[in-house]
Design a protein around this motif. Structure first.
Motif, PDB file in Angstrom:
ATOM      1  N   THR A   1      38.426  49.699  93.456  1.00  0.00           N
ATOM      2  CA  THR A   1      39.353  50.368  94.374  1.00  0.00           C
ATOM      3  C   THR A   1      39.403  51.879  94.180  1.00  0.00           C
ATOM      4  OG1 THR A   1      41.217  49.939  92.870  1.00  0.00           O
ATOM      5  CG2 THR A   1      40.783  48.307  94.623  1.00  0.00           C
ATOM      6  N   ASP A   2      38.752  52.401  93.142  1.00  0.00           N
ATOM      7  CA  ASP A   2      38.606  53.854  93.031  1.00  0.00           C
ATOM      8  C   ASP A   2      37.598  54.334  94.075  1.00  0.00           C
ATOM      9  OD1 ASP A   2      40.332  53.822  90.929  1.00  0.00           O
ATOM     10  OD2 ASP A   2      38.889  54.423  89.406  1.00  0.00           O
ATOM     11  N   THR A   3      37.713  55.591  94.467  1.00  0.00           N
ATOM     12  CA  THR A   3      36.758  56.182  95.397  1.00  0.00           C
ATOM     13  C   THR A   3      35.994  57.316  94.709  1.00  0.00           C
ATOM     14  OG1 THR A   3      38.522  57.590  96.267  1.00  0.00           O
ATOM     15  CG2 THR A   3      38.029  55.565  97.473  1.00  0.00           C
ATOM     16  N   MET A   4      34.947  57.788  95.381  1.00  0.00           N
ATOM     17  CA  MET A   4      34.123  58.849  94.805  1.00  0.00           C
ATOM     18  C   MET A   4      34.808  60.206  94.959  1.00  0.00           C
ATOM     19  SD  MET A   4      30.301  57.813  96.084  1.00  0.00           S
ATOM     20  CE  MET A   4      29.759  56.106  96.153  1.00  0.00           C
ATOM     21  N   PRO A   5      34.457  61.171  94.110  1.00  0.00           N
ATOM     22  CA  PRO A   5      35.003  62.518  94.253  1.00  0.00           C
ATOM     23  C   PRO A   5      34.354  63.240  95.424  1.00  0.00           C
ATOM     24  CG  PRO A   5      33.364  62.502  92.525  1.00  0.00           C
ATOM     25  CD  PRO A   5      33.510  61.082  92.984  1.00  0.00           C
ATOM     26  N   GLN A   6      34.977  64.330  95.866  1.00  0.00           N
ATOM     27  CA  GLN A   6      34.429  65.094  96.990  1.00  0.00           C
ATOM     28  C   GLN A   6      33.033  65.634  96.677  1.00  0.00           C
ATOM     29  OE1 GLN A   6      37.107  68.063  98.497  1.00  0.00           O
ATOM     30  NE2 GLN A   6      35.799  68.641 100.186  1.00  0.00           N
ATOM     31  N   TRP A   7      32.725  65.809  95.380  1.00  0.00           N
ATOM     32  CA  TRP A   7      31.403  66.305  94.982  1.00  0.00           C
ATOM     33  C   TRP A   7      30.279  65.390  95.451  1.00  0.00           C
ATOM     34  CZ3 TRP A   7      31.834  71.042  93.258  1.00  0.00           C
ATOM     35  CH2 TRP A   7      32.938  71.431  92.492  1.00  0.00           C
ATOM     36  N   ALA A   8      30.577  64.102  95.672  1.00  0.00           N
ATOM     37  CA  ALA A   8      29.509  63.130  95.955  1.00  0.00           C
ATOM     38  C   ALA A   8      28.754  63.488  97.225  1.00  0.00           C
ATOM     39  CB  ALA A   8      30.097  61.726  96.048  1.00  0.00           C
ATOM     40  N   GLY A   9      29.480  63.618  98.333  1.00  0.00           N
ATOM     41  CA  GLY A   9      28.818  63.877  99.606  1.00  0.00           C
ATOM     42  C   GLY A   9      28.103  65.203  99.667  1.00  0.00           C
ATOM     43  N   SER A  10      28.556  66.174  98.847  1.00  0.00           N
ATOM     44  CA  SER A  10      27.942  67.505  98.876  1.00  0.00           C
ATOM     45  C   SER A  10      26.766  67.623  97.912  1.00  0.00           C
ATOM     46  CB  SER A  10      28.981  68.576  98.537  1.00  0.00           C
ATOM     47  OG  SER A  10      29.447  68.428  97.202  1.00  0.00           O
ATOM     48  N   SER A  11      26.441  66.540  97.211  1.00  0.00           N
ATOM     49  CA  SER A  11      25.348  66.602  96.232  1.00  0.00           C
ATOM     50  C   SER A  11      23.988  66.277  96.837  1.00  0.00           C
ATOM     51  CB  SER A  11      25.634  65.643  95.062  1.00  0.00           C
ATOM     52  OG  SER A  11      26.710  66.124  94.279  1.00  0.00           O
ATOM     53  N   TRP A  12      23.984  65.881  98.132  1.00  0.00           N
ATOM     54  CA  TRP A  12      22.680  65.531  98.719  1.00  0.00           C
ATOM     55  C   TRP A  12      22.600  65.833 100.215  1.00  0.00           C
ATOM     56  CZ3 TRP A  12      21.583  61.748 102.494  1.00  0.00           C
ATOM     57  CH2 TRP A  12      22.694  61.014 102.935  1.00  0.00           C
ATOM     58  N   TYR A  13      23.621  66.465 100.789  1.00  0.00           N
ATOM     59  CA  TYR A  13      23.713  66.631 102.244  1.00  0.00           C
ATOM     60  C   TYR A  13      22.503  67.335 102.852  1.00  0.00           C
ATOM     61  CZ  TYR A  13      25.130  71.544 101.606  1.00  0.00           C
ATOM     62  OH  TYR A  13      25.177  72.884 101.293  1.00  0.00           O
ATOM     63  N   PHE A  14      21.912  68.240 102.094  1.00  0.00           N
ATOM     64  CA  PHE A  14      20.767  69.005 102.577  1.00  0.00           C
ATOM     65  C   PHE A  14      19.577  68.099 102.881  1.00  0.00           C
ATOM     66  CE2 PHE A  14      21.443  69.125  98.030  1.00  0.00           C
ATOM     67  CZ  PHE A  14      20.278  68.582  97.520  1.00  0.00           C
ATOM     68  N   LEU A  15      19.486  66.963 102.195  1.00  0.00           N
ATOM     69  CA  LEU A  15      18.396  66.022 102.451  1.00  0.00           C
ATOM     70  C   LEU A  15      18.599  65.307 103.789  1.00  0.00           C
ATOM     71  CD1 LEU A  15      18.073  64.423  98.898  1.00  0.00           C
ATOM     72  CD2 LEU A  15      16.643  66.219  99.897  1.00  0.00           C
TER      73      LEU A  15
ATOM     74  N   LEU B   1      19.775  77.351 104.393  1.00  0.00           N
ATOM     75  CA  LEU B   1      20.921  76.467 104.169  1.00  0.00           C
ATOM     76  C   LEU B   1      22.158  77.244 103.751  1.00  0.00           C
ATOM     77  CD1 LEU B   1      21.859  73.416 103.805  1.00  0.00           C
ATOM     78  CD2 LEU B   1      21.260  73.712 101.391  1.00  0.00           C
ATOM     79  N   ILE B   2      23.296  76.900 104.362  1.00  0.00           N
ATOM     80  CA  ILE B   2      24.593  77.377 103.889  1.00  0.00           C
ATOM     81  C   ILE B   2      25.339  76.210 103.247  1.00  0.00           C
ATOM     82  CG2 ILE B   2      24.843  79.208 105.619  1.00  0.00           C
ATOM     83  CD1 ILE B   2      26.898  77.090 106.968  1.00  0.00           C
ATOM     84  N   GLU B   3      26.350  76.502 102.450  1.00  0.00           N
ATOM     85  CA  GLU B   3      27.243  75.461 101.950  1.00  0.00           C
ATOM     86  C   GLU B   3      28.066  74.952 103.122  1.00  0.00           C
ATOM     87  OE1 GLU B   3      27.879  77.208  97.425  1.00  0.00           O
ATOM     88  OE2 GLU B   3      29.386  77.601  98.969  1.00  0.00           O
ATOM     89  N   PHE B   4      27.952  73.657 103.412  1.00  0.00           N
ATOM     90  CA  PHE B   4      28.693  73.175 104.576  1.00  0.00           C
ATOM     91  C   PHE B   4      30.194  73.238 104.288  1.00  0.00           C
ATOM     92  CE2 PHE B   4      28.348  68.230 103.811  1.00  0.00           C
ATOM     93  CZ  PHE B   4      28.629  68.390 102.472  1.00  0.00           C
TER      94      PHE B   4
END
Length: 802
Positions: free
Chosen positions: A490-504, A36-39
């Motif tokens: 109306t708040d959205t998630m931080p960019q960290w959200a999508g990168s916290s589980w992408y490998f799964l 795995l690399i960091e996407f």
């Protein structure tokens, strides 16, 4: 015939894709391997030559693993939400999705031109609703398990951008992006309770293969400490609770400090004779980031609270209370006891405000400087603790505090809960609605994904709400619980959200019913080897480990840790030795290198440039040197000897090369692996011509590093069935790797007098005899008595004489 990389490289990239040779298979009978690399974040600037370094490194590993018979998953995706795209959209009046998709297309073309063996059939992208559906689903599980909550807290607020800024985005009290004033503002934020996992995040580092410095970064960020919470009575009738790692120094506490945001200031307002000065100081502190406030070297500032004092609980002495910006309301209790004799910051503060300095651990002259080397020593001026060692005193004072009901032992962490909401548009919508009757309610899972609506303006509102707040048709909804009127978050998630589980998701990227099937998760977990930048070994690593542990606790994933092995790479710097940046004009575009020299040349150079884990400057001359290696290899076909064997004089060199390349690849020593291939090339050239067997073996060793030219030569010379990348990885015979001769050092009384080339299996008697016969050694020991003969097999002979 000259090697034409512009024809050969696209040919094989197309052939690999059409044959699907890099596609991983779920549930294969082969042993599995997940690299795995960091996407990447698809920025508008495209790749520079630093980006492919980690991609190529794990590509070498992935290609070698496939040749070793593994079913390899080496996937790619895009971390595509984030502020840069939104800022670009605001400035250029375009939709962030459009520019993001364009950037992804550009990145894809660049990466494919390098021949990286990614499994593109498993490509994921965080902005795809089919992907962020499961990001939202994970958030809902966190909420349902009490790990997501909403809380009012102090945030950095840019008065021009009208949005919350991270601490890193505030410099000298102004917004890093626009230069406008930044103030502290109380806003309601979604939080994730990562603190619940603090100790496990530390303990489980013992179960994984991470570099020591990465483990240290994780532990330092979590910041576990042991100490005590202590209650200080005040003249206002309230208790001020502090946390300290040094309860043994309580007798030396001569004043207290609370944060400018501490709620007691409002409670005590009518009692404060200098309220105006307090308010002015609070306003000044609100303009500073937390980083600036806690900077050790800055001037110590503060205001004494005139009208309220505290009482030291162990000696009953009245002590003053100050507010100062170096105390943060977000850390500990927002209040500290100050022991100036043994803390440099407290000492500076005490000197400035002429406060008492009382030595409680013997050593040093505390009136001249704080004595901070006091982790051991003997207690003085400390009542019941006098004469005890520091360790004994810690135990005794904690017992005393608990006996008196004024304190207790406590483990504390610097780690704070994760602020999980952003007042921006370009992020995953948080799937929660607010009902006046029912409060916060989760969106039903059947309604996921909650999609981002189209908006005309991406500017935050004047009140600091997300642009989504203007979308009344989207905001106004019904309560999932009672059916009454409700409003969406109306708040959205931080960019960290999508990168916290992408490998799964890579494990089962097209599954519509789950983030991945149980079978896929069981088969691929955990990731075998994860490589990324050192800048992501703190927060990203921590956040993804936290999410994974939660998913483990809820039975979704089968392992407690996501990554079995983590490594990090150094940056590629400009030719001037500086970090590559457009402003410095030292950025090297990989497209230019691929066009002029070829992808294989670039791959070889990036692996040969130096120690993979350290930074290294780019060198055009170095690139040219690697192109010469490609050309020399290509030209081997011109002197091909029709034999399937290795020539006897080269047999040992080949076996040693196989061993060297095999072993060095596993420990990121790609530069020395390539150096071994260069040396083997020289050996073949010196021997004259090359047999088919030698060319076949050399081609397979070179293939993971330079896949295009090796595939072309493999095909052109008919070296075997199928593609080179589909062949078994070469094996070596340990017996044929042994050196026939070795060099031993000869010393007389510890000083080197000669070096001898001898048979590798030489006996001790023979080695000492040859050493004594060496002319320089014989001259040195003539007329003297050898009192001791020392022989270290294969290394040295040392003669002790007198």
């Amino acid at each position: 015939m000259k090697y034409d990389h512009k024809t050969v490289e696209p040919k094989w990239q197309k052939a690999w894709e059409q044959a699907g040779v890099f596609h991983a298979e779920n549930g294969s009978d082969k042993p599995q391997y997940f690299a795995l690399i960091e996407f990447p974040y698809p920025s508008g600037q495209g790749l520079h030559v630093g980006h492919p370094r980690p991609y190529t490194a794990l590509d070498v590993v992935a290609r070698k693993r496939r040749m070793q018979g593994y079913n390899v998953l080496y996937p790619i995706g895009w971390d595509a939400f984030g502020l840069p795209a939104e800022n670009y959209a605001i400035k250029n009046h375009v939709h962030p999705e459009g520019i993001t998709r364009d950037n992804i297309a550009r990145f894809t073309k660049q990466i494919k031109s390098l021949g990286i063996s990614f499994d593109w059939s498993r490509e994921v992208c965080t902005i795809d609703p089919d992907y962020y559906k499961w990001t939202q689903w994970i958030f809902l599980q966190l909420y349902k398990h009490g790990l997501a909550y909403k809380k009012e807290m102090n945030v950095n607020w840019c008065t021009s951008c009208k949005c919350v800024l991270a601490n890193e985005e505030v410099v000298n009290g102004v917004c890093e992006r626009c230069g406008s004033e930044v103030v502290h503002k109380v806003k309601s934020q979604w939080m994730l309770k990562i603190t619940e996992y603090a100790q496990r995040l530390i303990d489980d580092l013992d179960t994984v293969d991470y570099p020591d410095r990465v483990k240290a970064q994780q532990k330092n960020w979590i910041g576990r400490s042991t100490g005590a919470e202590v209650d200080f009575a005040t003249s206002a009738g309230d208790k001020l609770t502090i946390y300290t790692t040094r309860p043994d120094t309580l007798y030396g506490a001569t004043y207290m400090v609370i944060s400018p945001e501490h709620p007691y200031i409002e409670k005590w307002a009518e009692k404060l004779a200098n309220l105006e000065a307090v308010r002015e100081y609070q306003a000044q502190a609100a303009r500073k980031s937390d980083f600036e406030r806690t900077e050790m070297q800055k001037d110590k500032t503060g205001v004494r609270l005139e009208g309220v004092t505290a009482v030291n609980p162990v000696n009953g002495k009245e002590i003053p209370i100050f507010i100062s910006d170096y105390v943060l309301v977000s850390y500990g209790t927002g209040a500290i006891m100050a022991v100036p004799a043994h803390d440099s910051r407290d000492w500076d503060f005490a000197k400035k405000f002429q406060l008492p300095i009382i030595e409680v651990v013997k050593g040093g002259d505390v009136q001249q400087a704080a004595f901070t080397d006091c982790e051991t020593g003997v207690m003085v001026n400390s009542g019941i603790l006098d004469g005890l060692s520091v360790e004994e005193a810690k135990k005794r004072i904690t017992e005393y505090l608990e006996e008196k009901g004024i304190g207790h032992a406590k483990v504390n962490y610097k780690l704070r809960d994760w602020v999980f909401s952003r007042q921006r548009y370009w992020g995953e919508p948080i799937p929660m609605v607010y009902c006046e009757k029912c409060g916060w309610e989760p969106v039903p899972e059947s309604q996921l994904p909650l999609r981002l609506p189209q908006v005309d303006s991406y500017e935050p509102t004047d009140t600091g709400e997300s642009p989504l707040a203007k979308m009344t048709d989207w905001v106004n909804t019904s309560c999932p619980c009672c059916g009454g009127p409700a409003k969406r978050e109306t708040d959205t998630m931080p960019q960290w959200a999508g990168s916290s589980w992408y490998f799964l998701r890579y494990m089962d990227p097209h599954n519509p019913n789950a983030l991945a099937s149980k079978e896929a998760l069981d088969y691929w977990s955990p990731i075998d080897w994860y490589n990324g930048g050192m800048e992501h070994t703190t927060l990203h690593l921590l956040y993804s480990r936290f999410w994974h542990k939660f998913l483990y606790d809820t039975g979704i994933v089968p392992t407690a840790e996501p990554y079995q092995k983590r490594t990090s790479h150094g940056m590629i710097l400009g030719e001037d030795g500086q970090k590559m940046s457009k402003s410095r004009g030292n950025v090297v575009n990989p497209d230019d290198i691929v066009s002029e020299f070829g992808a294989d040349t670039m791959r070889l150079y990036e692996m040969f440039i130096g120690d993979f884990e350290k930074s290294a400057p780019w060198s055009t001359n170095g690139v040219k040197g690697c192109r010469r290696l490609v050309d020399r290899y290509w030209n081997l076909r011109e002197n091909l000897i029709d034999s399937e064997e290795l020539r006897p004089q080269l047999e040992g060199a080949f076996h040693k090369a196989v061993k060297k390349v095999s072993e060095d690849t596993e420990v990121l020593k790609f530069n020395t692996a390539i150096a071994a291939l260069m040396a083997l090339m020289n050996d073949m050239t010196a021997a004259g011509g090359v047999t088919r067997g030698e060319l076949r073996l050399f081609t397979l060793l070179l293939n993971p590093f330079a896949p295009h030219v090796t595939e072309e030569l493999w095909e052109a010379c008919g070296l075997g069935e199928g593609m080179a990348c589909q062949q078994p990885w070469p094996q070596y015979d340990p017996e044929k790797c042994r050196e026939s001769t070795i060099e031993i050092v000869v010393q007389v009384k510890g000083k080197v007098r000669a070096r001898l080339n001898v048979a590798a299996d030489i006996s001790q008697e023979e080695a000492i005899g040859l050493a004594k016969a060496e002319p320089k050694v014989a001259e040195e020991i003539a007329g003297k008595t050898v009192v001791k003969e020392i022989y270290v097999p294969g290394k040295l002979v040392n003669l002790v004489v007198r």
